[in-house]
Design a protein around this motif. Structure first.
Motif, PDB file in Angstrom:
ATOM      1  N   LYS A  95       0.836  -1.233   0.005  1.00 25.85           N
ATOM      2  CA  LYS A  95       0.051  -0.044   0.033  1.00 25.85           C
ATOM      3  C   LYS A  95       0.825   1.368  -0.061  1.00 25.85           C
ATOM      4  CE  LYS A  95      -4.050  -2.210   2.344  1.00 25.85           C
ATOM      5  NZ  LYS A  95      -4.813  -2.389   3.480  1.00 25.85           N
ATOM      6  N   THR A 100      -0.137   6.590  -0.232  1.00 25.70           N
ATOM      7  CA  THR A 100      -1.267   6.780   0.647  1.00 25.70           C
ATOM      8  C   THR A 100      -1.061   8.045   1.542  1.00 25.70           C
ATOM      9  OG1 THR A 100      -2.630   5.719   2.189  1.00 25.70           O
ATOM     10  CG2 THR A 100      -0.340   5.547   2.428  1.00 25.70           C
ATOM     11  N   THR A 101      -2.106   8.488   2.226  1.00 23.68           N
ATOM     12  CA  THR A 101      -2.073   9.743   2.974  1.00 23.68           C
ATOM     13  C   THR A 101      -1.061   9.474   4.025  1.00 23.68           C
ATOM     14  OG1 THR A 101      -3.883   8.655   4.331  1.00 23.68           O
ATOM     15  CG2 THR A 101      -4.507  10.165   2.655  1.00 23.68           C
ATOM     16  N   ASN A 104      -1.670   7.368   7.871  1.00 23.11           N
ATOM     17  CA  ASN A 104      -2.830   6.820   7.444  1.00 23.11           C
ATOM     18  C   ASN A 104      -3.252   5.790   8.787  1.00 23.11           C
ATOM     19  OD1 ASN A 104      -4.789   4.619   6.513  1.00 23.11           O
ATOM     20  ND2 ASN A 104      -4.142   5.022   4.441  1.00 23.11           N
ATOM     21  N   PRO A 105      -4.333   6.006   9.323  1.00 21.60           N
ATOM     22  CA  PRO A 105      -4.721   5.196  10.312  1.00 21.60           C
ATOM     23  C   PRO A 105      -5.096   3.707  10.173  1.00 21.60           C
ATOM     24  CG  PRO A 105      -6.651   6.783   9.849  1.00 21.60           C
ATOM     25  CD  PRO A 105      -5.294   7.105   8.879  1.00 21.60           C
ATOM     26  N   GLU A 106      -5.499   3.469   8.964  1.00 24.03           N
ATOM     27  CA  GLU A 106      -5.520   1.945   8.674  1.00 24.03           C
ATOM     28  C   GLU A 106      -4.397   1.303   8.576  1.00 24.03           C
ATOM     29  OE1 GLU A 106      -7.825   2.155   5.113  1.00 24.03           O
ATOM     30  OE2 GLU A 106      -9.763   2.650   6.060  1.00 24.03           O
ATOM     31  N   LEU A 107      -3.416   2.122   8.148  1.00 20.90           N
ATOM     32  CA  LEU A 107      -2.090   1.379   7.905  1.00 20.90           C
ATOM     33  C   LEU A 107      -1.391   1.252   9.466  1.00 20.90           C
ATOM     34  CD1 LEU A 107      -0.499   2.710   4.673  1.00 20.90           C
ATOM     35  CD2 LEU A 107      -1.463   0.565   5.090  1.00 20.90           C
ATOM     36  N   ILE A 212       4.799   4.964   6.892  1.00 19.37           N
ATOM     37  CA  ILE A 212       3.528   5.190   7.147  1.00 19.37           C
ATOM     38  C   ILE A 212       3.288   6.545   7.456  1.00 19.37           C
ATOM     39  CG2 ILE A 212       1.551   4.510   8.512  1.00 19.37           C
ATOM     40  CD1 ILE A 212       2.519   1.703   8.850  1.00 19.37           C
ATOM     41  N   LYS A 213       4.300   7.073   8.544  1.00 22.46           N
ATOM     42  CA  LYS A 213       4.186   8.542   8.745  1.00 22.46           C
ATOM     43  C   LYS A 213       4.344   9.675   7.624  1.00 22.46           C
ATOM     44  CE  LYS A 213       6.207  11.985  11.813  1.00 22.46           C
ATOM     45  NZ  LYS A 213       7.218  12.390  12.731  1.00 22.46           N
ATOM     46  N   GLY A 215       3.694   8.365   4.361  1.00 20.12           N
ATOM     47  CA  GLY A 215       2.453   7.981   3.316  1.00 20.12           C
ATOM     48  C   GLY A 215       3.351   7.372   2.173  1.00 20.12           C
TER      49      GLY A 215
END
Length: 218
Positions: A95, A100-101, A104-107, A212-213, A215
């Motif tokens: 992903k 992504t954003t 992302n909280p989902e990640l 993730i931070k 994105g």
């Protein structure tokens, strides 16, 4: 004078009777002692001892087999946990590679799930370490058993065949001890390998959290 002679005769006869009873009682006691001593070496004592040694060794081998089965269960659990962890990380990275954003909280939830799977691998490694302690106690039992068998050679009243049986039991106990030592080394190596893997993956998790931070995958 006649009364005096009669009195002396009675005293002498009484003393003889008492001495005779004492002597016979002593002889009877000695006979009982001999019977008791003979009973101690009638062969049953050593036969029972050999049977006990054989039984203890059989139980010990079953215990070692049980511990090996425990290790196999832990290995299967480890393989499952590692596979789940890698799958979770691969999904996150896939992903991130698409973009992504940021944060992302989902990640982040997936990242926490991956961390929990890695922690399970670490917990299993500690279980293996505890199994090492159990195996080392088995080794102590073997050492005690060998010492007991060696001490049995000095017991009086054993046959040559019984000494041969003791020798066979001693050799078997030493072989069990050797197998336990090898098993303990394998357990230690496996636990350390898993812990090293966990420590390495913790650094990887930190990198994934940073991605993730931001994105995106770096």
């Amino acid at each position: 004078m006649k009364k005096l002679i009669a009195l002396l005769t009675m005293v002498v006869l009484g003393a003889c009777s008492s001495t005779s009873e004492t002597l016979f009682a002593s002889d009877e006691a000695k006979t009982n002692d001999v019977k008791t001593t003979s009973a101690s070496f009638d062969g049953t004592f050593m036969k029972n001892k050999i049977a006990n040694f054989a039984s203890e060794q059989s139980q010990l081998k079953k215990m070692v087999d049980s511990r090996k089965n425990d290790l196999q269960v832990m290995r299967n659990e480890t393989n499952t946990a590692v596979s789940d962890y890698r799958s979770a990380i691969a999904q996150i990275n896939s992903k991130l590679q698409l973009g992504t954003t940021a944060g992302n909280p989902e990640l982040m939830d997936e990242w926490k799930d991956a961390r929990a799977k890695l922690e399970k691998v670490n917990n299993i490694a500690f279980d293996i370490k505890r199994l090492v302690a159990d195996v080392e106690s088995d080794q102590s039992m073997v050492d005690y058993m060998v010492g007991s068998i060696q001490a049995s050679y000095k017991i009086r009243g054993a046959t040559e065949d019984e000494h041969k049986q003791l020798k066979a039991l001693e050799e078997e106990a030493r072989q069990i001890g050797s197998n336990i030592s090898i098993f303990a080394r394998q357990l230690n190596a496996e636990a350390e390998r898993q812990q090293a893997y966990v420590e390495n993956e913790k650094h990887n998790l930190n990198d994934v959290a940073l991605n993730i931070k931001n994105g995106k995958l770096y």
